[in-house]
Write an enzyme that holds these catalytic residues in place. Structure first.
Site, PDB file in Angstrom:
ATOM      1  N   MET A   1       0.825  -1.214   0.000  1.00 34.90           N
ATOM      2  CA  MET A   1       0.000   0.000   0.000  1.00 34.90           C
ATOM      3  C   MET A   1       0.854   1.257   0.000  1.00 34.90           C
ATOM      4  O   MET A   1       0.351   2.360   0.221  1.00 34.90           O
ATOM      5  CB  MET A   1      -0.932   0.018   1.221  1.00 34.90           C
ATOM      6  CG  MET A   1      -2.147  -0.866   1.069  1.00 34.90           C
ATOM      7  SD  MET A   1      -3.272  -0.632   2.468  1.00 34.90           S
ATOM      8  CE  MET A   1      -4.736  -1.471   1.882  1.00 34.90           C
TER       9      MET A   1
ATOM     10  N   HIS B   1      -0.501   0.611   5.608  1.00 35.11           N
ATOM     11  CA  HIS B   1       0.855   1.159   5.717  1.00 35.11           C
ATOM     12  C   HIS B   1       1.318   1.437   4.294  1.00 35.11           C
ATOM     13  O   HIS B   1       1.425   0.501   3.528  1.00 35.11           O
ATOM     14  CB  HIS B   1       1.769   0.117   6.374  1.00 35.11           C
ATOM     15  CG  HIS B   1       3.222   0.483   6.419  1.00 35.11           C
ATOM     16  ND1 HIS B   1       3.757   1.288   7.379  1.00 35.11           N
ATOM     17  CD2 HIS B   1       4.262   0.145   5.608  1.00 35.11           C
ATOM     18  CE1 HIS B   1       5.055   1.421   7.186  1.00 35.11           C
ATOM     19  NE2 HIS B   1       5.388   0.739   6.102  1.00 35.11           N
TER      20      HIS B   1
ATOM     21  N   ASN C   1       4.824   8.467   7.801  1.00 32.44           N
ATOM     22  CA  ASN C   1       5.905   7.626   8.297  1.00 32.44           C
ATOM     23  C   ASN C   1       7.215   8.403   8.301  1.00 32.44           C
ATOM     24  O   ASN C   1       7.554   9.054   7.299  1.00 32.44           O
ATOM     25  CB  ASN C   1       6.030   6.424   7.337  1.00 32.44           C
ATOM     26  CG  ASN C   1       6.864   5.297   7.881  1.00 32.44           C
ATOM     27  OD1 ASN C   1       6.771   4.965   9.049  1.00 32.44           O
ATOM     28  ND2 ASN C   1       7.694   4.704   7.027  1.00 32.44           N
ATOM     29  N   GLU C   2       7.908   8.391   9.441  1.00 33.18           N
ATOM     30  CA  GLU C   2       9.294   8.884   9.506  1.00 33.18           C
ATOM     31  C   GLU C   2       9.463  10.321   9.018  1.00 33.18           C
ATOM     32  O   GLU C   2      10.359  10.609   8.231  1.00 33.18           O
ATOM     33  CB  GLU C   2      10.208   7.938   8.727  1.00 33.18           C
ATOM     34  CG  GLU C   2      10.171   6.522   9.274  1.00 33.18           C
ATOM     35  CD  GLU C   2      10.854   5.487   8.373  1.00 33.18           C
ATOM     36  OE1 GLU C   2      11.579   5.889   7.445  1.00 33.18           O
ATOM     37  OE2 GLU C   2      10.649   4.281   8.603  1.00 33.18           O
TER      38      GLU C   2
ATOM     39  N   GLU D   1       6.617  -2.587  14.002  1.00 34.76           N
ATOM     40  CA  GLU D   1       7.451  -3.335  13.044  1.00 34.76           C
ATOM     41  C   GLU D   1       8.465  -4.163  13.828  1.00 34.76           C
ATOM     42  O   GLU D   1       9.667  -3.954  13.724  1.00 34.76           O
ATOM     43  CB  GLU D   1       8.146  -2.368  12.082  1.00 34.76           C
ATOM     44  CG  GLU D   1       7.168  -1.470  11.337  1.00 34.76           C
ATOM     45  CD  GLU D   1       7.809  -0.526  10.326  1.00 34.76           C
ATOM     46  OE1 GLU D   1       9.016  -0.671  10.054  1.00 34.76           O
ATOM     47  OE2 GLU D   1       7.101   0.344   9.815  1.00 34.76           O
TER      48      GLU D   1
ATOM     49  N   TRP E   1       7.419  -7.836  11.849  1.00 35.51           N
ATOM     50  CA  TRP E   1       7.710  -7.336  10.494  1.00 35.51           C
ATOM     51  C   TRP E   1       8.178  -8.446   9.543  1.00 35.51           C
ATOM     52  O   TRP E   1       9.307  -8.448   9.071  1.00 35.51           O
ATOM     53  CB  TRP E   1       8.696  -6.170  10.555  1.00 35.51           C
ATOM     54  CG  TRP E   1       8.566  -5.246   9.365  1.00 35.51           C
ATOM     55  CD1 TRP E   1       9.528  -4.994   8.424  1.00 35.51           C
ATOM     56  CD2 TRP E   1       7.417  -4.489   8.986  1.00 35.51           C
ATOM     57  NE1 TRP E   1       9.038  -4.120   7.483  1.00 35.51           N
ATOM     58  CE2 TRP E   1       7.749  -3.789   7.808  1.00 35.51           C
ATOM     59  CE3 TRP E   1       6.132  -4.345   9.522  1.00 35.51           C
ATOM     60  CZ2 TRP E   1       6.837  -2.952   7.144  1.00 35.51           C
ATOM     61  CZ3 TRP E   1       5.226  -3.504   8.867  1.00 35.51           C
ATOM     62  CH2 TRP E   1       5.591  -2.831   7.699  1.00 35.51           C
TER      63      TRP E   1
HETATM   64  O1  G3I Z   1       9.334  -3.857  -6.336  1.00 36.96           O
HETATM   65  C1  G3I Z   1      10.623  -4.385  -6.666  1.00 36.96           C
HETATM   66  C2  G3I Z   1      10.446  -5.572  -7.530  1.00 36.96           C
HETATM   67  O2  G3I Z   1       9.873  -5.163  -8.746  1.00 36.96           O
HETATM   68  C3  G3I Z   1      11.813  -6.234  -7.760  1.00 36.96           C
HETATM   69  O3  G3I Z   1      11.634  -7.426  -8.463  1.00 36.96           O
HETATM   70  C4  G3I Z   1      12.497  -6.538  -6.423  1.00 36.96           C
HETATM   71  C5  G3I Z   1      13.895  -7.106  -6.618  1.00 36.96           C
HETATM   72  O4  G3I Z   1      14.628  -7.004  -5.417  1.00 36.96           O
HETATM   73  O5  G3I Z   1      12.585  -5.356  -5.713  1.00 36.96           O
HETATM   74  C6  G3I Z   1      11.301  -4.834  -5.402  1.00 36.96           C
HETATM   75  O6  G3I Z   1      11.340  -3.745  -4.566  1.00 36.96           O
HETATM   76  C7  G3I Z   1      11.764  -4.010  -3.231  1.00 36.96           C
HETATM   77  C8  G3I Z   1      10.575  -3.814  -2.299  1.00 36.96           C
HETATM   78  O7  G3I Z   1      11.004  -3.929  -0.941  1.00 36.96           O
HETATM   79  C9  G3I Z   1       9.465  -4.828  -2.530  1.00 36.96           C
HETATM   80  O8  G3I Z   1       9.940  -6.125  -2.321  1.00 36.96           O
HETATM   81  C10 G3I Z   1      12.863  -3.045  -2.907  1.00 36.96           C
HETATM   82  O9  G3I Z   1      14.007  -3.359  -3.672  1.00 36.96           O
HETATM   83  C11 G3I Z   1      13.206  -3.096  -1.434  1.00 36.96           C
HETATM   84  O10 G3I Z   1      14.091  -2.037  -1.120  1.00 36.96           O
HETATM   85  C12 G3I Z   1      11.939  -2.921  -0.610  1.00 36.96           C
HETATM   86  O11 G3I Z   1      12.294  -3.002   0.750  1.00 36.96           O
HETATM   87  C13 G3I Z   1      11.299  -2.606   1.665  1.00 36.96           C
HETATM   88  C14 G3I Z   1      11.747  -1.364   2.419  1.00 36.96           C
HETATM   89  O12 G3I Z   1      10.774  -1.033   3.404  1.00 36.96           O
HETATM   90  C15 G3I Z   1      11.890  -0.175   1.475  1.00 36.96           C
HETATM   91  O13 G3I Z   1      12.323   0.910   2.170  1.00 36.96           O
HETATM   92  C16 G3I Z   1      11.125  -3.744   2.669  1.00 36.96           C
HETATM   93  O14 G3I Z   1      10.574  -4.880   1.998  1.00 36.96           O
HETATM   94  C17 G3I Z   1      10.216  -3.332   3.814  1.00 36.96           C
HETATM   95  O15 G3I Z   1      10.246  -4.300   4.818  1.00 36.96           O
HETATM   96  C18 G3I Z   1      10.708  -2.016   4.405  1.00 36.96           C
HETATM   97  O16 G3I Z   1       9.783  -1.641   5.411  1.00 36.96           O
HETATM   98  C19 G3I Z   1      10.077  -0.412   6.084  1.00 36.96           C
HETATM   99  C20 G3I Z   1       8.752   0.182   6.504  1.00 36.96           C
HETATM  100  O17 G3I Z   1       7.936   0.347   5.381  1.00 36.96           O
HETATM  101  C21 G3I Z   1       8.955   1.514   7.230  1.00 36.96           C
HETATM  102  N1  G3I Z   1       9.864   1.349   8.337  1.00 36.96           N
HETATM  103  C22 G3I Z   1      11.144   0.750   8.025  1.00 36.96           C
HETATM  104  C23 G3I Z   1      10.943  -0.604   7.364  1.00 36.96           C
HETATM  105  C24 G3I Z   1      12.252  -1.291   7.103  1.00 36.96           C
HETATM  106  O18 G3I Z   1      13.009  -0.566   6.186  1.00 36.96           O
END
Ligand code: G3I
Length: 350
Positions: free
Chosen positions: A71, A105, A153-154, A262, A309
């Site tokens: 989301m 979120h 957020n943040e 988280e 998380w």
């Molecule tokens: O969407 C692409 C996808 O198309 C591609 O195939 C894949 C290959 O690695 O990457 C995908 O994007 C990734 C996305 O997660 C979805 O999986 C990004 O590279 C990756 O950076 C992203 O990470 C997320 C991160 O937020 C981004 O800042 C983490 O899963 C998620 O757990 C993390 O969550 C955040 C909270 O929202 C806010 N608080 C901090 C927390 C940890 O960073």
């Protein structure tokens, strides 16, 4: 008679052949069954669709769902004027089917912003109208289905100053209050949260967030805010329990709900271990116990819930983000409950 027997044997063999069990169906009682507050997990909808072991854990142990990424601004609003609802809609249906709460979120963040927003060309008034449209369109669509939102957020930097983001730059420092008003006007029933990390050990940031809350509550009319999400990205020993308790006390002193939003407990913060040992598992179990126990000390009406998380260690953002081995969650790579799971359960039953 022989035909009937053969038919029974055939049907039995067919059913056995169709068994798509993972061999690790949850055997413990549901984690949420002992809690009087929501027990949540961050999920990836693709995994929910395709991975039976993952889905089994989510359905069995948790009664609240948060989309880990589904989301966020880039996921829901990838093109100007074009919303992509498929993933969020799937989670709404999943929650309705399995009787789970859905925590949204996140409406506004400075990360995972779609390129078109980053590059948006417009007057400051047009920027404000663009962000307002984003917030209200999403909240309106899921009104009555998403029970609570991380609205912003943040928003604060480590020095306690409002973070220098495109939102602040174009809309001004009051953008956070505006987002809460837009969300509250659109769905007055939804609980609205401000979510951030490091609040228990960064006094400047905690003061800034509390200052924002005081300001919201003293305006006429007040800016709607129901609670604070403390992102619990912690280790087995940091931050100390006392500092988490103090931050919680200050938040509850404002009459706000608290979410441990988280939760994950890193066991390899310095990246020096390659294997998980029993000793590390025990420390994690004790840490989870302490955190859940502390959380239970909040007054019942201020307990908005604890959200883990991710499902299994293999899914944790920590591994791919920091490129290190870690084991921060309640289930191992094969979806077996870890000692931390039992520490969580014990604290709920204690
Ligand atoms: O969407 C692409 C996808 O198309 C591609 O195939 C894949 C290959 O690695 O990457 C995908 O994007 C990734 C996305 O997660 C979805 O999986 C990004 O590279 C990756 O950076 C992203 O990470 C997320 C991160 O937020 C981004 O800042 C983490 O899963 C998620 O757990 C993390 O969550 C955040 C909270 O929202 C806010 N608080 C901090 C927390 C940890 O960073």
């Amino acid at each position: 008679m022989i035909r009937i027997l053969l038919l029974i044997v055939f049907v039995t063999l067919l059913l056995l052949g169709c068994d798509n069990s993972t061999g690790h169906e949850p055997k413990d009682k549901p984690l949420y069954s002992k809690a009087d507050f929501p027990i949540g997990v961050a999920v990836d909808s693709e995994r929910l669709r395709k991975d039976a072991g993952y889905r089994d854990i989510v359905v069995h142990h948790f009664n609240s769902i948060t989309p880990e990424n589904g989301m966020k601004m880039d996921a829901v609003h990838p093109r100007e004027g074009r919303f992509f609802w498929e993933e969020a809609d799937y989670l709404v249906e999943f929650c309705a089917q399995y009787n789970k709460r859905l925590h949204g979120h996140v409406l506004v963040w400075h990360s995972q912003v779609p390129v078109w927003m980053e590059d948006y060309q417009g007057t400051d008034a047009e920027w404000e109208s663009m962000l307002k449209g984003h917030v209200q369109t999403i909240v309106r669509r899921y009104s009555g289905e998403v029970s609570s939102w991380d609205v912003v957020n943040e928003a604060f930097a480590d020095d306690g100053e409002l973070r220098d983001t495109i939102w602040r730059h174009h809309i001004g420092g009051d953008y956070v209050a505006k987002c809460f008003r837009w969300a509250g006007d659109t769905d007055p029933e939804a609980r609205l949260f401000y979510n951030d990390y490091s609040l228990p050990y960064n006094q400047s940031k905690l003061d800034a967030v509390l200052g924002m809350v005081d300001d919201f509550q003293h305006r006429e009319p007040p800016v709607p805010i129901d609670g604070i999400g403390l992102q619990m990205h912690v280790t087995d020993s940091f931050p100390p329990m006392d500092s988490i308790r103090e931050a919680m006390d200050k938040i509850r002193g404002r009459g706000l709900e608290v979410r441990f939003s988280e939760l994950d407990i890193s066991l390899n913060f310095l990246g020096i271990y390659t294997d998980l040992t029993e000793d590390m598992e025990q420390r994690q179990r004790e840490r989870v116990f302490d955190l859940v126990d502390l959380y239970r000390g909040l007054p019942e009406d201020l307990r908005a819930g604890i959200t883990v998380w991710g499902v299994s260690d293999a899914d944790s953002w920590i591994r791919h983000h920091y490129h290190r081995m870690d084991w921060p969650l309640l289930f191992d790579e094969d979806y077996r409950p870890k000692p931390a799971f039992y520490g969580f359960m014990e604290a709920l039953e204690y």
